[in-house]
Design an enzyme around this catalytic site. Structure first.
Site, PDB file in Angstrom:
ATOM      1  N   LYS A  33       0.837  -1.211   0.000  1.00 48.90           N
ATOM      2  CA  LYS A  33       0.000   0.000   0.000  1.00 48.90           C
ATOM      3  C   LYS A  33       0.869   1.257   0.000  1.00 48.90           C
ATOM      4  O   LYS A  33       2.060   1.189   0.317  1.00 48.90           O
ATOM      5  CB  LYS A  33      -0.913  -0.021   1.234  1.00 48.90           C
ATOM      6  CG  LYS A  33      -0.162   0.013   2.555  1.00 48.90           C
ATOM      7  CD  LYS A  33      -1.033  -0.461   3.713  1.00 48.90           C
ATOM      8  CE  LYS A  33      -0.269  -0.372   5.023  1.00 48.90           C
ATOM      9  NZ  LYS A  33      -0.902  -1.143   6.093  1.00 48.90           N
ATOM     10  N   ARG A 126     -10.256  -0.227  14.981  1.00 48.96           N
ATOM     11  CA  ARG A 126     -10.226   0.445  13.685  1.00 48.96           C
ATOM     12  C   ARG A 126     -11.233  -0.254  12.788  1.00 48.96           C
ATOM     13  O   ARG A 126     -12.428  -0.104  12.994  1.00 48.96           O
ATOM     14  CB  ARG A 126      -8.792   0.446  13.128  1.00 48.96           C
ATOM     15  CG  ARG A 126      -8.587   1.373  11.965  1.00 48.96           C
ATOM     16  CD  ARG A 126      -7.118   1.466  11.530  1.00 48.96           C
ATOM     17  NE  ARG A 126      -6.584   0.208  10.990  1.00 48.96           N
ATOM     18  CZ  ARG A 126      -5.354   0.083  10.481  1.00 48.96           C
ATOM     19  NH1 ARG A 126      -4.533   1.125  10.437  1.00 48.96           N
ATOM     20  NH2 ARG A 126      -4.934  -1.070  10.009  1.00 48.96           N
ATOM     21  N   TYR A 236      16.433  28.946   8.382  1.00 49.00           N
ATOM     22  CA  TYR A 236      15.259  29.684   8.837  1.00 49.00           C
ATOM     23  C   TYR A 236      15.157  29.734  10.359  1.00 49.00           C
ATOM     24  O   TYR A 236      15.456  28.741  11.044  1.00 49.00           O
ATOM     25  CB  TYR A 236      13.980  29.019   8.316  1.00 49.00           C
ATOM     26  CG  TYR A 236      13.757  29.171   6.828  1.00 49.00           C
ATOM     27  CD1 TYR A 236      13.690  30.430   6.236  1.00 49.00           C
ATOM     28  CD2 TYR A 236      13.589  28.045   6.028  1.00 49.00           C
ATOM     29  CE1 TYR A 236      13.466  30.561   4.861  1.00 49.00           C
ATOM     30  CE2 TYR A 236      13.362  28.175   4.657  1.00 49.00           C
ATOM     31  CZ  TYR A 236      13.302  29.428   4.085  1.00 49.00           C
ATOM     32  OH  TYR A 236      13.075  29.554   2.747  1.00 49.00           O
ATOM     33  N   MET A 284      12.526  23.131   2.737  1.00 48.09           N
ATOM     34  CA  MET A 284      11.741  22.315   1.808  1.00 48.09           C
ATOM     35  C   MET A 284      12.601  21.433   0.904  1.00 48.09           C
ATOM     36  O   MET A 284      12.335  20.243   0.744  1.00 48.09           O
ATOM     37  CB  MET A 284      10.835  23.205   0.946  1.00 48.09           C
ATOM     38  CG  MET A 284       9.830  22.403   0.132  1.00 48.09           C
ATOM     39  SD  MET A 284       8.788  23.413  -0.923  1.00 48.09           S
ATOM     40  CE  MET A 284       7.805  24.294   0.256  1.00 48.09           C
TER      41      MET A 284
HETATM   42  C1  LIG Z   1      -0.229  -2.050   6.759  1.00 52.70           C
HETATM   43  C2  LIG Z   1      -0.881  -3.279   7.203  1.00 52.70           C
HETATM   44  C3  LIG Z   1      -0.143  -4.464   7.358  1.00 52.70           C
HETATM   45  C4  LIG Z   1       1.357  -4.532   7.237  1.00 52.70           C
HETATM   46  O1  LIG Z   1       1.946  -4.036   8.425  1.00 52.70           O
HETATM   47  P1  LIG Z   1       3.521  -4.054   8.604  1.00 52.70           P
HETATM   48  O2  LIG Z   1       3.717  -3.595   9.997  1.00 52.70           O
HETATM   49  O3  LIG Z   1       4.070  -3.087   7.608  1.00 52.70           O
HETATM   50  O4  LIG Z   1       4.003  -5.425   8.359  1.00 52.70           O
HETATM   51  C5  LIG Z   1      -0.844  -5.619   7.656  1.00 52.70           C
HETATM   52  N1  LIG Z   1      -2.180  -5.599   7.822  1.00 52.70           N
HETATM   53  C6  LIG Z   1      -2.919  -4.483   7.702  1.00 52.70           C
HETATM   54  C7  LIG Z   1      -4.380  -4.533   7.910  1.00 52.70           C
HETATM   55  C8  LIG Z   1      -2.289  -3.278   7.401  1.00 52.70           C
HETATM   56  O5  LIG Z   1      -3.012  -2.169   7.313  1.00 52.70           O
END
Ligand SMILES: *Cc1c(COP(=O)(O)O)cnc(C)c1O
Length: 338
Positions: A33, A126, A236, A284
Site C-alpha cells: 500500500k 479500527r 530559517y 523544503m
Molecule cells: C499495513 C498493514 C499491514 C502490514 O503491516 P507491517 O507492519 O508493515 O508489516 C498488515 N495488515 C494491515 C491490515 C495493514 O493495514
C-alpha cells in the site's frame, strides 16, 4: 542527473521474503500500500510477483489495486480498506479481492461473484466486525489485525479471540493476522503472514528474531560547501549558531523529499562513513550539515540511509516511525533497482 537516489536491492528484498516465510512457515501476503511504503510500487511489484513465497498482494484501496494490475500483476490482490459504492465495477473488472469489515461494504458487492475476506476487530479499534458472522459462500478468507504486537498479553488475547471467531468459518482458504511485528507469535492456525515493513528490511521490533537485510539506501548530493565563521546562524528562524568556524554543506534533500522537519538540529547523515550533524532547520528542498574536518566537495554524495543508518534509526531521531518517513519519500527522488 538526479540529486537524490533511493537504491532498492532486489536480492535483499527476496532474501527478506524468504526469511519471513521460513520463520513463520507460511506463504506471504506482500503489503504494498501507499506506493509500496513510498519505495515505488512500479519498481518492486514485478520482483515480488516473481518470488514464489509471495502468494497475494495487499493494498489500501481500489486505485492501488488497479495500479498493480496495470503493472501486469497476476497474483490476487487484497483491498484492505473495503469497498464503497461505485467501486464494485473495478473490483470485478480487475479481479480484486475486497476485505469486508462493515455491513456497508457488502452492499456494493450484492450479486457480484467475487471472493471476499472478512475482517474482525479483536482489539485494534479500527476496521472490522466485532462478532457478526458473515454466512456467505463467497468468503474465502478471514483476518484480523494486532494493535500492539510488542505487548504480549494483549496480543495473545486478540489471537485467542480470533481463534474463537474462526470456529464459524470452516471452509476458508486464507486466515491471516500476522504483520511484520506480529510474526513473532507464529500463530499456528493462520495460513499466511501479511507483512509490509519487514520485507523492505526495516525491523519492526528492537529484538526481532527474523533475519533481515537492508533493502533500501538513500543518498543525496551536496549542492554547496562553504566556510562560515563562528557565530554565524544557519537556516530559517536561526535555530543554530556556529560555535566555531565551520565547513557547512547543503544537501539537496529537504522536508519535501522526506527529511522530517523534526530532524532539524537532531538528525545525522553520513559522508564517507563519518557522521554529520544536521544543523539548523530542515527546509523544503535542502538540509544543512556540519562538514568540518572532511574534504567534501560540491557534487559529492551524502548517505541518508545506508550501511550506517536505517529508516528506523532516522525515525527514532525524528520522534516518529519508519513508516511515516518512508511514505513521505518524494517522487523527485530517483529510484534505482539493483
Ligand atoms: C499495513 C498493514 C499491514 C502490514 O503491516 P507491517 O507492519 O508493515 O508489516 C498488515 N495488515 C494491515 C491490515 C495493514 O493495514
Amino acid at each position: 542527473m538526479s540529486r537524490s537516489i533511493l537504491t532498492i536491492d532486489s536480492k535483499a528484498l527476496e532474501f527478506n521474503i524468504k526469511s519471513l516465510s521460513k520463520f513463520s512457515k507460511k506463504p506471504v501476503i506482500a503489503v504494498v500500500k501507499s506506493d509500496a511504503y513510498g519505495v515505488g510500487v512500479k519498481h518492486i511489484a514485478k520482483i515480488l510477483e516473481g518470488i514464489k513465497e509471495v502468494e497475494f498482494f495487499a493494498v489500501a484501496c481500489v486505485e492501488e489495486g488497479l495500479e498493480l494490475r496495470e503493472l501486469g500483476i497476476k497474483k490476487p490482490i487484497l483491498i484492505l480498506g473495503g469497498v464503497l459504492k461505485g467501486e464494485e465495477k473495478a473490483i470485478k473488472e480487475y479481479s480484486l479481492t475486497p476485505v469486508v469489515s462493515h455491513p456497508e461494504h457488502l452492499k456494493p458487492l450484492e450479486g457480484l461473484n467475487v471472493p471476499i475476506h472478512v475482517k474482525y476487530d479483536t482489539g485494534m479499534g479500527r476496521l472490522g466486525f466485532l462478532e457478526e458472522i458473515i454466512d456467505d459462500p463467497r468468503v474465502e478468507g478471514v483476518l484480523t489485525h494486532l494493535s500492539s504486537p510488542a505487548e504480549e498479553e494483549f496480543s495473545k488475547k486478540q489471537i485467542e479471540k480470533f481463534k474463537n471467531i474462526l470456529k464459524h468459518y470452516k471452509n476458508v482458504k486464507y486466515v491471516h493476522l500476522e504483520s511484520s511485528a506480529g510474526v513473532i507469535y507464529k500463530v499456528p492456525y493462520a495460513t499466511h503472514i501479511r507483512v509490509g515493513l519487514a520485507i523492505y528490511g526495516e525491523k519492526p521490533l528492537s529484538n526481532y528474531p527474523v533475519q533481515l537485510t537492508q533493502v533500501l539506501s538513500l543518498k543525496a548530493r551536496l549542492i554547496s560547501v562553504k566556510r562560515l565563521p563562528k557565530g554565524y546562524s544557519i537556516s530559517y528562524s536561526r535555530t543554530y549558531k556556529l560555535e566555531k568556524d565551520a565547513l557547512v554543506g547543503v544537501i539537496a534533500f529537504g522536508y519535501a523529499d522526506g527529511m522530517m522537519k523534526s530532524l532539524s538540529n537532531r538528525g545525522k547523515v553520513y559522508y564517507k562513513g563519518k557522521a554529520l550533524d544536521i544543523i539548523g532547520n530542515v527546509t523544503m528542498d535542502m538540509t544543512m550539515v556540519d562538514l568540518t574536518g572532511t574534504d567534501a566537495k560540491v557534487g559529492d554524495w551524502v548517505e541518508i540511509v545506508g550501511p550506517h543508518q536505517s529508516f528506523t534509526d532516522l525515525a527514532k531521531m525524528a520522534g516518529t516511525i519508519p513508516y511515516e518517513i518512508m511514505c513521505n519519500l518524494s517522487r523527485r527522488i530517483k529510484r534505482e533497482v539493483l
